[in-house]
Design a protein around this motif. Structure first.
Motif, PDB file in Angstrom:
ATOM      1  N   GLN A 163       0.823  -1.217   0.000  1.00 16.04           N
ATOM      2  CA  GLN A 163       0.000   0.000   0.000  1.00 16.04           C
ATOM      3  C   GLN A 163       0.854   1.264   0.000  1.00 16.04           C
ATOM      4  OE1 GLN A 163       0.152  -2.226   2.634  1.00 16.04           O
ATOM      5  NE2 GLN A 163      -1.873  -2.620   3.484  1.00 16.04           N
ATOM      6  N   TYR A 164       2.152   1.088   0.300  1.00 15.12           N
ATOM      7  CA  TYR A 164       3.066   2.227   0.379  1.00 15.12           C
ATOM      8  C   TYR A 164       4.286   1.947  -0.493  1.00 15.12           C
ATOM      9  CZ  TYR A 164       0.294   3.261   4.528  1.00 15.12           C
ATOM     10  OH  TYR A 164      -0.740   3.514   5.380  1.00 15.12           O
ATOM     11  N   THR A 165       4.792   2.980  -1.154  1.00 14.03           N
ATOM     12  CA  THR A 165       6.000   2.834  -1.963  1.00 14.03           C
ATOM     13  C   THR A 165       6.957   3.994  -1.703  1.00 14.03           C
ATOM     14  OG1 THR A 165       5.082   4.029  -3.862  1.00 14.03           O
ATOM     15  CG2 THR A 165       4.774   1.630  -3.822  1.00 14.03           C
ATOM     16  N   PHE A 166       8.192   3.776  -2.107  1.00 13.35           N
ATOM     17  CA  PHE A 166       9.207   4.830  -2.012  1.00 13.35           C
ATOM     18  C   PHE A 166      10.143   4.690  -3.203  1.00 13.35           C
ATOM     19  CE2 PHE A 166      10.864   1.082   0.008  1.00 13.35           C
ATOM     20  CZ  PHE A 166      12.227   1.087  -0.205  1.00 13.35           C
ATOM     21  N   ASN A 167      10.880   5.738  -3.493  1.00 13.26           N
ATOM     22  CA  ASN A 167      11.791   5.719  -4.637  1.00 13.26           C
ATOM     23  C   ASN A 167      13.246   5.511  -4.243  1.00 13.26           C
ATOM     24  OD1 ASN A 167       9.904   6.105  -6.781  1.00 13.26           O
ATOM     25  ND2 ASN A 167       9.680   8.236  -6.153  1.00 13.26           N
ATOM     26  N   GLU A 168      13.665   6.087  -3.130  1.00 14.34           N
ATOM     27  CA  GLU A 168      15.062   5.961  -2.731  1.00 14.34           C
ATOM     28  C   GLU A 168      15.204   5.445  -1.299  1.00 14.34           C
ATOM     29  OE1 GLU A 168      17.152   9.590  -3.485  1.00 14.34           O
ATOM     30  OE2 GLU A 168      16.742   9.529  -5.649  1.00 14.34           O
ATOM     31  N   GLU A 169      14.643   6.165  -0.328  1.00 12.91           N
ATOM     32  CA  GLU A 169      14.753   5.744   1.072  1.00 12.91           C
ATOM     33  C   GLU A 169      13.423   5.884   1.793  1.00 12.91           C
ATOM     34  OE1 GLU A 169      17.837   7.265   3.557  1.00 12.91           O
ATOM     35  OE2 GLU A 169      19.447   6.745   2.160  1.00 12.91           O
ATOM     36  N   PHE A 170      13.241   5.025   2.783  1.00 13.84           N
ATOM     37  CA  PHE A 170      12.039   5.045   3.621  1.00 13.84           C
ATOM     38  C   PHE A 170      12.493   4.624   5.013  1.00 13.84           C
ATOM     39  CE2 PHE A 170       8.160   3.285   5.467  1.00 13.84           C
ATOM     40  CZ  PHE A 170       7.171   4.163   5.031  1.00 13.84           C
ATOM     41  N   THR A 171      12.281   5.467   6.003  1.00  6.65           N
ATOM     42  CA  THR A 171      12.773   5.200   7.349  1.00  6.65           C
ATOM     43  C   THR A 171      11.621   4.941   8.306  1.00  6.65           C
ATOM     44  OG1 THR A 171      14.684   6.629   6.948  1.00  6.65           O
ATOM     45  CG2 THR A 171      14.220   6.065   9.236  1.00  6.65           C
ATOM     46  N   ILE A 172      11.758   3.889   9.099  1.00  2.00           N
ATOM     47  CA  ILE A 172      10.754   3.547  10.116  1.00  2.00           C
ATOM     48  C   ILE A 172      11.443   3.666  11.479  1.00  2.00           C
ATOM     49  CG2 ILE A 172       9.118   1.825  10.950  1.00  2.00           C
ATOM     50  CD1 ILE A 172       9.236   0.554   8.135  1.00  2.00           C
ATOM     51  N   TYR A 173      10.840   4.453  12.370  1.00  2.00           N
ATOM     52  CA  TYR A 173      11.443   4.710  13.671  1.00  2.00           C
ATOM     53  C   TYR A 173      10.722   3.933  14.767  1.00  2.00           C
ATOM     54  CZ  TYR A 173      13.556   8.700  11.263  1.00  2.00           C
ATOM     55  OH  TYR A 173      14.253   9.484  10.377  1.00  2.00           O
ATOM     56  N   GLY A 174      11.496   3.328  15.655  1.00  2.00           N
ATOM     57  CA  GLY A 174      10.954   2.696  16.847  1.00  2.00           C
ATOM     58  C   GLY A 174      11.593   3.315  18.071  1.00  2.00           C
ATOM     59  N   THR A 178      16.230   2.153  14.630  1.00  3.79           N
ATOM     60  CA  THR A 178      15.719   2.714  13.383  1.00  3.79           C
ATOM     61  C   THR A 178      15.973   1.729  12.245  1.00  3.79           C
ATOM     62  OG1 THR A 178      16.286   4.931  14.162  1.00  3.79           O
ATOM     63  CG2 THR A 178      15.864   4.697  11.812  1.00  3.79           C
ATOM     64  N   ALA A 179      15.013   1.621  11.343  1.00  3.58           N
ATOM     65  CA  ALA A 179      15.180   0.791  10.149  1.00  3.58           C
ATOM     66  C   ALA A 179      15.165   1.697   8.923  1.00  3.58           C
ATOM     67  CB  ALA A 179      14.059  -0.233  10.046  1.00  3.58           C
ATOM     68  N   VAL A 180      16.223   1.614   8.139  1.00  2.53           N
ATOM     69  CA  VAL A 180      16.329   2.424   6.929  1.00  2.53           C
ATOM     70  C   VAL A 180      16.213   1.509   5.717  1.00  2.53           C
ATOM     71  CG1 VAL A 180      17.711   4.085   5.635  1.00  2.53           C
ATOM     72  CG2 VAL A 180      17.875   4.008   8.138  1.00  2.53           C
ATOM     73  N   LEU A 181      15.159   1.713   4.920  1.00  3.57           N
ATOM     74  CA  LEU A 181      14.977   0.959   3.678  1.00  3.57           C
ATOM     75  C   LEU A 181      15.575   1.772   2.546  1.00  3.57           C
ATOM     76  CD1 LEU A 181      11.225  -0.079   4.056  1.00  3.57           C
ATOM     77  CD2 LEU A 181      13.246  -1.221   4.954  1.00  3.57           C
ATOM     78  N   MET A 182      16.330   1.104   1.694  1.00  3.26           N
ATOM     79  CA  MET A 182      16.959   1.773   0.554  1.00  3.26           C
ATOM     80  C   MET A 182      16.676   0.991  -0.715  1.00  3.26           C
ATOM     81  SD  MET A 182      20.700   2.546   2.200  1.00  3.26           S
ATOM     82  CE  MET A 182      20.831   2.767   3.989  1.00  3.26           C
ATOM     83  N   ALA A 183      16.133   1.669  -1.710  1.00  8.42           N
ATOM     84  CA  ALA A 183      15.955   1.075  -3.033  1.00  8.42           C
ATOM     85  C   ALA A 183      17.202   1.381  -3.844  1.00  8.42           C
ATOM     86  CB  ALA A 183      14.711   1.642  -3.704  1.00  8.42           C
TER      87      ALA A 183
END
Length: 267
Positions: A163-174, A178-183
């Motif tokens: 349901q969600y997309t990103f192009n370069e980075e997407f960060t999820i904070y706890g 921290t989780a950093v997603l990188m395409a």
């Protein structure tokens, strides 16, 4: 402990709150997956090849973290990383924009064709079982068990998209990490994403990394860019790397694969 086991994968504690689910041969998983307790949020990284393997992953993740799954990452569009998505319908599923596009383009037709040929698959399974009577073989056993899991999954299999997309980075904070997603663009597939945990120096590489097993190359693979991606990731602080296939590795395994691809390009 029995409740922390699955016939589809070996669960390995990478660090406190970080777990790798390493695929077992001849199961419904095929590729590796994992989960991370960020503190207040649990992330699933990839969802295996069947919903039955994904169900085990979700149950174990929620048992161990004592909280529901919040986010699910699809690293790339290949089936062994996304076909368990339906188990996480009520979660936030995220991927790169390219991964979503390729899922939409490829999977509806593939899944429909496999469902239509379920009878043919069962006949083929019967022939393999008959063949096994005269030539017992571990590889044949694994193939039979793998195809059985596919046959179990197909009648209720459905495509669930991010349901969600990103192009370069997407960060999820706890509250804990921290989780950093990188395409990272074309490498193994049309677009490969990784998940990096900077506080822990742990990285989930999906099929950009194969450890103790031969990497898979497809017509869509881009070896030159794959090598460049690995070179970029080598600059990260990494203690442990979870591959898409094979056991947990280290930065040394990234270097080995990078050098292997470099040598292949010279042939």
């Amino acid at each position: 402990m029995t409740k922390y086991t699955s016939k589809h994968f070996y669960l390995e504690k990478v660090s406190k709150g970080i777990y790798a689910a390493i695929a077992k041969d001849g199961s419904g998983s095929v590729g590796n997956a994992g989960f991370i307790d960020l503190g207040g949020k649990t992330i699933i990284f990839d969802t295996f090849n069947t919903q039955q393997a994904a169900e085990d992953l979700r149950n174990l993740a929620e048992n161990i973290t004592n909280q529901p799954v919040s986010w699910v990452v699809n690293s790339h569009w290949h089936g062994d990383h996304i076909r368990g998505n339906q188990v996480f319908k009520n979660c936030n599923i995220v991927s790169s924009q390219t991964t979503l596009q390729k899922m939409k383009e490829n999977h509806p037709q593939r899944m429909a064709k496999q469902k239509e040929d379920l009878t043919g698959l069962n006949h083929y399974l019967e022939s393999l079982i008959e063949q096994r009577k005269s030539s017992p073989d571990l590889n044949l056993n694994n193939k039979i068990n793998f195809l059985r899991e596919i046959a179990i999954s197909l009648p209720t299999l459905e495509l669930v998209l991010p349901q969600y997309t990103f192009n370069e980075e997407f960060t999820i904070y706890g509250t804990e990490r921290t989780a950093v997603l990188m395409a990272l663009g074309e490498g193994h597939s049309y677009c490969d994403s990784i998940l990096y945990l900077p506080e822990d120096e742990i990285i989930f590489m999906a099929d950009l990394l194969f450890v103790a097993t031969h990497p898979s190359f497809f017509p869509e693979s881009n070896p030159s860019h794959w090598e460049s991606i690995l070179n970029k990731v080598m600059s990260f602080e990494i203690q442990k790397a979870i591959p898409g296939h094979g056991p947990i590795g280290t930065k040394e395994d990234l270097a080995k694969l990078m050098n292997y691809i470099k040598e292949l390009k010279m042939i």
